[in-house]
Design a protein around this motif. Structure first.
Motif, PDB file in Angstrom:
ATOM      1  N   ALA A  96      -4.696  -5.179   0.553  1.00 42.53           N
ATOM      2  CA  ALA A  96      -4.006  -5.153   1.845  1.00 42.53           C
ATOM      3  C   ALA A  96      -2.655  -5.830   1.680  1.00 42.53           C
ATOM      4  CB  ALA A  96      -4.834  -5.872   2.912  1.00 42.53           C
ATOM      5  N   ASP A  97      -1.663  -5.267   2.348  1.00 42.11           N
ATOM      6  CA  ASP A  97      -0.330  -5.858   2.396  1.00 42.11           C
ATOM      7  C   ASP A  97       0.074  -6.032   3.846  1.00 42.11           C
ATOM      8  OD1 ASP A  97       0.674  -6.261  -0.267  1.00 42.11           O
ATOM      9  OD2 ASP A  97       0.789  -4.090  -0.494  1.00 42.11           O
ATOM     10  N   ILE A  98       0.604  -7.197   4.158  1.00 41.70           N
ATOM     11  CA  ILE A  98       1.101  -7.481   5.503  1.00 41.70           C
ATOM     12  C   ILE A  98       2.589  -7.749   5.368  1.00 41.70           C
ATOM     13  CG2 ILE A  98       0.904  -8.986   7.512  1.00 41.70           C
ATOM     14  CD1 ILE A  98      -2.025  -9.525   6.123  1.00 41.70           C
ATOM     15  N   PHE A  99       3.367  -6.748   5.757  1.00 39.53           N
ATOM     16  CA  PHE A  99       4.816  -6.811   5.665  1.00 39.53           C
ATOM     17  C   PHE A  99       5.369  -7.467   6.919  1.00 39.53           C
ATOM     18  CE2 PHE A  99       3.373  -3.009   3.388  1.00 39.53           C
ATOM     19  CZ  PHE A  99       3.841  -3.285   2.123  1.00 39.53           C
ATOM     20  N   LEU A 100       6.466  -8.198   6.754  1.00 40.38           N
ATOM     21  CA  LEU A 100       7.059  -8.926   7.871  1.00 40.38           C
ATOM     22  C   LEU A 100       8.522  -8.531   8.054  1.00 40.38           C
ATOM     23  CD1 LEU A 100       5.690 -12.487   7.004  1.00 40.38           C
ATOM     24  CD2 LEU A 100       4.768 -10.876   8.678  1.00 40.38           C
ATOM     25  N   ALA A 101       8.900  -8.364   9.308  1.00 41.77           N
ATOM     26  CA  ALA A 101      10.297  -8.133   9.671  1.00 41.77           C
ATOM     27  C   ALA A 101      10.589  -8.998  10.889  1.00 41.77           C
ATOM     28  CB  ALA A 101      10.546  -6.666   9.998  1.00 41.77           C
ATOM     29  N   ASP A 102      11.855  -9.367  11.062  1.00 43.03           N
ATOM     30  CA  ASP A 102      12.194 -10.137  12.256  1.00 43.03           C
ATOM     31  C   ASP A 102      12.561  -9.185  13.399  1.00 43.03           C
ATOM     32  OD1 ASP A 102      14.890  -9.400  11.943  1.00 43.03           O
ATOM     33  OD2 ASP A 102      15.468 -11.326  11.095  1.00 43.03           O
ATOM     34  N   VAL A 103      12.781  -9.742  14.561  1.00 41.36           N
ATOM     35  CA  VAL A 103      13.019  -8.931  15.763  1.00 41.36           C
ATOM     36  C   VAL A 103      14.328  -8.145  15.700  1.00 41.36           C
ATOM     37  CG1 VAL A 103      11.545 -10.319  17.267  1.00 41.36           C
ATOM     38  CG2 VAL A 103      13.953 -10.914  17.015  1.00 41.36           C
ATOM     39  N   THR A 104      15.210  -8.489  14.763  1.00 38.06           N
ATOM     40  CA  THR A 104      16.460  -7.738  14.608  1.00 38.06           C
ATOM     41  C   THR A 104      16.295  -6.559  13.644  1.00 38.06           C
ATOM     42  OG1 THR A 104      17.343  -9.054  12.774  1.00 38.06           O
ATOM     43  CG2 THR A 104      17.804  -9.844  15.028  1.00 38.06           C
ATOM     44  N   GLY A 105      15.094  -6.382  13.069  1.00 33.75           N
ATOM     45  CA  GLY A 105      14.851  -5.295  12.138  1.00 33.75           C
ATOM     46  C   GLY A 105      15.158  -5.638  10.693  1.00 33.75           C
ATOM     47  N   ILE A 114       2.574  -5.319  15.936  1.00 29.52           N
ATOM     48  CA  ILE A 114       1.732  -5.055  14.770  1.00 29.52           C
ATOM     49  C   ILE A 114       1.630  -3.542  14.632  1.00 29.52           C
ATOM     50  CG2 ILE A 114      -0.520  -5.373  13.684  1.00 29.52           C
ATOM     51  CD1 ILE A 114      -0.927  -7.812  15.579  1.00 29.52           C
ATOM     52  N   SER A 115       1.945  -3.042  13.434  1.00 29.45           N
ATOM     53  CA  SER A 115       1.949  -1.596  13.195  1.00 29.45           C
ATOM     54  C   SER A 115       1.168  -1.265  11.928  1.00 29.45           C
ATOM     55  CB  SER A 115       3.381  -1.081  13.045  1.00 29.45           C
ATOM     56  OG  SER A 115       4.148  -1.406  14.169  1.00 29.45           O
ATOM     57  N   LEU A 116       0.639  -0.051  11.908  1.00 28.86           N
ATOM     58  CA  LEU A 116      -0.090   0.457  10.753  1.00 28.86           C
ATOM     59  C   LEU A 116       0.786   1.467  10.011  1.00 28.86           C
ATOM     60  CD1 LEU A 116      -2.859   0.543   9.261  1.00 28.86           C
ATOM     61  CD2 LEU A 116      -3.489   2.424  10.798  1.00 28.86           C
ATOM     62  N   ARG A 124      -3.736 -17.025   7.331  1.00 27.04           N
ATOM     63  CA  ARG A 124      -5.194 -17.181   7.294  1.00 27.04           C
ATOM     64  C   ARG A 124      -5.864 -15.852   7.661  1.00 27.04           C
ATOM     65  NH1 ARG A 124      -5.877 -21.734  10.214  1.00 27.04           N
ATOM     66  NH2 ARG A 124      -5.804 -22.931   8.316  1.00 27.04           N
ATOM     67  N   ALA A 125      -5.386 -15.207   8.730  1.00 21.76           N
ATOM     68  CA  ALA A 125      -5.938 -13.909   9.138  1.00 21.76           C
ATOM     69  C   ALA A 125      -5.676 -12.865   8.043  1.00 21.76           C
ATOM     70  CB  ALA A 125      -5.316 -13.468  10.462  1.00 21.76           C
ATOM     71  N   GLY A 126      -4.503 -12.929   7.428  1.00 23.70           N
ATOM     72  CA  GLY A 126      -4.177 -12.012   6.345  1.00 23.70           C
ATOM     73  C   GLY A 126      -5.097 -12.178   5.150  1.00 23.70           C
ATOM     74  N   ARG A 127      -5.418 -13.403   4.791  1.00 27.39           N
ATOM     75  CA  ARG A 127      -6.330 -13.637   3.662  1.00 27.39           C
ATOM     76  C   ARG A 127      -7.721 -13.092   3.969  1.00 27.39           C
ATOM     77  NH1 ARG A 127      -3.565 -18.484   3.679  1.00 27.39           N
ATOM     78  NH2 ARG A 127      -5.311 -19.601   4.607  1.00 27.39           N
ATOM     79  N   ARG A 128      -8.156 -13.183   5.234  1.00 30.73           N
ATOM     80  CA  ARG A 128      -9.451 -12.594   5.603  1.00 30.73           C
ATOM     81  C   ARG A 128      -9.419 -11.074   5.421  1.00 30.73           C
ATOM     82  NH1 ARG A 128      -9.440 -16.580   9.802  1.00 30.73           N
ATOM     83  NH2 ARG A 128      -8.657 -15.032  11.260  1.00 30.73           N
ATOM     84  N   LEU A 129      -8.329 -10.435   5.853  1.00 25.27           N
ATOM     85  CA  LEU A 129      -8.195  -8.988   5.685  1.00 25.27           C
ATOM     86  C   LEU A 129      -8.163  -8.623   4.202  1.00 25.27           C
ATOM     87  CD1 LEU A 129      -7.711  -6.099   6.675  1.00 25.27           C
ATOM     88  CD2 LEU A 129      -5.267  -6.671   6.839  1.00 25.27           C
ATOM     89  N   ILE A 130      -7.361  -9.336   3.436  1.00 20.36           N
ATOM     90  CA  ILE A 130      -7.279  -9.080   1.994  1.00 20.36           C
ATOM     91  C   ILE A 130      -8.650  -9.258   1.353  1.00 20.36           C
ATOM     92  CG2 ILE A 130      -6.336  -9.967  -0.189  1.00 20.36           C
ATOM     93  CD1 ILE A 130      -3.734 -10.604   1.500  1.00 20.36           C
ATOM     94  N   GLY A 131      -9.365 -10.315   1.737  1.00 22.62           N
ATOM     95  CA  GLY A 131     -10.699 -10.562   1.195  1.00 22.62           C
ATOM     96  C   GLY A 131     -11.677  -9.455   1.534  1.00 22.62           C
ATOM     97  N   PRO A 145      -7.766   5.721   0.430  1.00 19.43           N
ATOM     98  CA  PRO A 145      -6.484   5.015   0.540  1.00 19.43           C
ATOM     99  C   PRO A 145      -6.408   3.912  -0.507  1.00 19.43           C
ATOM    100  CG  PRO A 145      -7.946   4.407   2.331  1.00 19.43           C
ATOM    101  CD  PRO A 145      -8.651   5.456   1.542  1.00 19.43           C
ATOM    102  N   LYS A 146      -5.180   3.626  -0.918  1.00 18.74           N
ATOM    103  CA  LYS A 146      -4.980   2.580  -1.930  1.00 18.74           C
ATOM    104  C   LYS A 146      -5.230   1.200  -1.341  1.00 18.74           C
ATOM    105  CE  LYS A 146      -1.453   0.506  -4.710  1.00 18.74           C
ATOM    106  NZ  LYS A 146      -0.063   0.286  -4.820  1.00 18.74           N
ATOM    107  N   ASP A 147      -4.782   1.032  -0.098  1.00 14.87           N
ATOM    108  CA  ASP A 147      -4.895  -0.276   0.534  1.00 14.87           C
ATOM    109  C   ASP A 147      -4.576  -0.145   2.019  1.00 14.87           C
ATOM    110  OD1 ASP A 147      -2.153   0.147   0.558  1.00 14.87           O
ATOM    111  OD2 ASP A 147      -1.653  -1.609  -0.642  1.00 14.87           O
ATOM    112  N   VAL A 148      -4.587  -1.263   2.685  1.00 14.44           N
ATOM    113  CA  VAL A 148      -4.154  -1.368   4.076  1.00 14.44           C
ATOM    114  C   VAL A 148      -2.704  -1.823   4.045  1.00 14.44           C
ATOM    115  CG1 VAL A 148      -4.412  -2.665   6.224  1.00 14.44           C
ATOM    116  CG2 VAL A 148      -6.441  -2.007   4.930  1.00 14.44           C
ATOM    117  N   ASP A 149      -1.861  -1.160   4.829  1.00 15.12           N
ATOM    118  CA  ASP A 149      -0.468  -1.571   4.952  1.00 15.12           C
ATOM    119  C   ASP A 149      -0.169  -1.810   6.432  1.00 15.12           C
ATOM    120  OD1 ASP A 149       0.435  -1.344   2.214  1.00 15.12           O
ATOM    121  OD2 ASP A 149       0.279   0.820   2.444  1.00 15.12           O
ATOM    122  N   LEU A 150       0.191  -3.036   6.753  1.00 13.25           N
ATOM    123  CA  LEU A 150       0.540  -3.406   8.121  1.00 13.25           C
ATOM    124  C   LEU A 150       1.951  -3.965   8.147  1.00 13.25           C
ATOM    125  CD1 LEU A 150      -2.790  -5.189   9.042  1.00 13.25           C
ATOM    126  CD2 LEU A 150      -1.982  -3.025   9.986  1.00 13.25           C
TER     127      LEU A 150
END
Length: 174
Positions: free
Chosen positions: A89-98, A40-42, A73-80, A53-58
């Protein structure tokens, strides 16, 4: 990071950084126990000294085939919590290969909506693969500004509030 159609922030509180950072802390505590979450990164304006700041970016590195239900579910709580001060808030996703996958969908249930920009809506539950809207660079995926979990890693000098409100407590939790 590239975005189309950004809007100017207009928070409902004079100093929105503290509530956003507290929301990030709560999110990290919930997301780190989700099976399949590897890092998990900021990112974004919260790692700068920008007063509004405009928003949270993770950015989360995940196992590609993980069930995103609990993470969403955790993301919706953060967005809320961000929406209570008129930010997001935006929660970006990447796989382990980048490989960049998209974002966690902010809808609780998947069904066709005019506002949904996912390219393959519903193919992977809770994944918004709106790659035509947002793309994260390979460099950012490989080396984000601050890792929050499984270990706190600072790749740049962080603002004092990020250190005090977020990183110190996360390091204590490890």
């Amino acid at each position: 990071m590239r975005r189309n159609g950004s809007r100017a922030p207009s928070p409902s509180v004079a100093e929105p950084r503290r509530p956003l950072l507290l929301g990030v802390y709560s999110f990290v505590r919930a997301a780190r126990v989700c099976p399949g979450v590897r890092r998990i990164s900021l990112l974004g304006s919260l790692v700068t000294s920008k007063a509004i700041p405009k928003d949270v970016d993770l950015l989360l590195v995940i196992d590609r085939m993980m069930d995103l239900t609990e993470l969403a579910r955790a993301g919706r709580r953060l967005i809320g919590s961000a929406q209570t001060i008129n930010l997001g808030a935006d929660i970006f996703l990447a796989d382990v290969t980048g490989h960049y996958l998209g974002r966690v969908c902010h809808y609780r249930e998947c069904h066709p909506r005019a506002a949904c920009l996912a390219q393959h809506c519903g193919q992977t539950e809770h994944l918004n693969d709106d790659l035509q809207v947002v793309i994260l660079s390979k460099d950012l995926l490989a080396s984000p500004p601050v890792d929050l979990w499984p270990k706190v890693v600072r790749r740049l000098s962080v603002p004092t509030d990020v250190e005090k409100i977020l990183l110190t407590d996360l390091e204590r939790d490890q």
